[in-house]
Design an enzyme around this catalytic site. Sequence first.
Site, short mmCIF file in Angstrom:
data_model
loop_
_atom_site.label_atom_id
_atom_site.label_comp_id
_atom_site.label_asym_id
_atom_site.label_seq_id
_atom_site.Cartn_x
_atom_site.Cartn_y
_atom_site.Cartn_z
CB SER A 198 -0.98 0.01 1.18
OG SER A 198 -0.31 0.23 2.40
CG ASN A 199 3.68 2.65 2.90
OD1 ASN A 199 3.51 3.85 3.14
ND2 ASN A 199 3.48 1.71 3.81
CG ASN A 204 12.24 1.66 6.36
OD1 ASN A 204 11.51 0.98 5.63
ND2 ASN A 204 12.34 1.43 7.66
CG ASP A 238 21.63 3.78 10.55
OD1 ASP A 238 20.85 2.81 10.70
OD2 ASP A 238 21.91 4.57 11.47
CG HIS A 261 9.41 1.89 11.80
ND1 HIS A 261 9.53 0.51 11.69
CD2 HIS A 261 9.14 2.15 13.10
CE1 HIS A 261 9.35 -0.02 12.88
NE2 HIS A 261 9.10 0.95 13.76
C1 GRF Z 1 3.77 -0.59 6.77
O1 GRF Z 1 3.12 -0.36 7.99
C2 GRF Z 1 5.21 -0.18 6.84
O2 GRF Z 1 5.43 0.94 7.65
C3 GRF Z 1 5.82 -1.39 7.49
O3 GRF Z 1 5.16 -2.49 6.93
C4 GRF Z 1 3.87 -2.08 6.48
C5 GRF Z 1 3.82 -2.39 5.02
O4 GRF Z 1 2.60 -2.09 4.43
N1 GRF Z 1 7.25 -1.40 7.32
P1 GRF Z 1 2.43 -2.01 2.86
O5 GRF Z 1 3.06 -3.28 2.28
O6 GRF Z 1 3.13 -0.78 2.36
O7 GRF Z 1 0.96 -1.97 2.63
#
Ligand code: GRF
Length: 196
Positions: free
Chosen positions: A7-8, A101, A135, A103
């Site tokens: 989704s990101n 990244n 890092d 998080h």
């Molecule tokens: C997100 O919450 C991201 O921050 C974490 O894993 C999840 C991944 O979600 N690292 P998606 O695959 O981007 O939907």
Amino acid sequence: MASGRGSNFQALIDAAERGEIPDADLVHLIVNKKDAYALKRAKKHEIDYTIITSHDKSRREFDQSVLKLLKELNIEIVVLAGFMKILTPEFIDTYRNRILNIHPSLLPSFPGAHAHRDAIKYGVKVSGCTAHLVDEGIDSGPIIMQTSVILSDNETEESLADKILKYEHQILPKALQLLCSGKIVVNGRHVKIKSN
Ligand code: GRF
């Protein structure tokens, strides 16, 4: 790079289509799992992709394969968009301050793979998300941008994840645009954003 739902990754595609990351060109998706849903998103939006499985390789072998591909494609910036593997120091060094990244916690609180669960267990009242450079540590690189959310009394891991995800989708494209436009100045742990 992604490992699952993506989704990101989709948020980056949508932001690019809205013209919000004009300095970025989303040229290639790399996934480390054959069944990553992110692949469907790449296909739908006609973005090239490569599957480099990690379960059958050592960390070093995996990273070497990825680095080889990145070199062939002349990739300048790597985004870890839900990519759930730790990269080797050699990889990090090759792309020093060029790996982004996202998080789902307010770092340095709750690094690692269970950020939502850890935040709820600890009893924090505020959490959020962090876009940061990568890092050698786990979720420990210089912070570019953060957004906070308030936890409700009956928050669950799922409800907190949903609440935070919306903001991940907002700050990841913004951080990527800043990085690609050369506006980010890194000095040790400190990131400054140039105004022009
Ligand atoms: C997100 O919450 C991201 O921050 C974490 O894993 C999840 C991944 O979600 N690292 P998606 O695959 O981007 O939907």
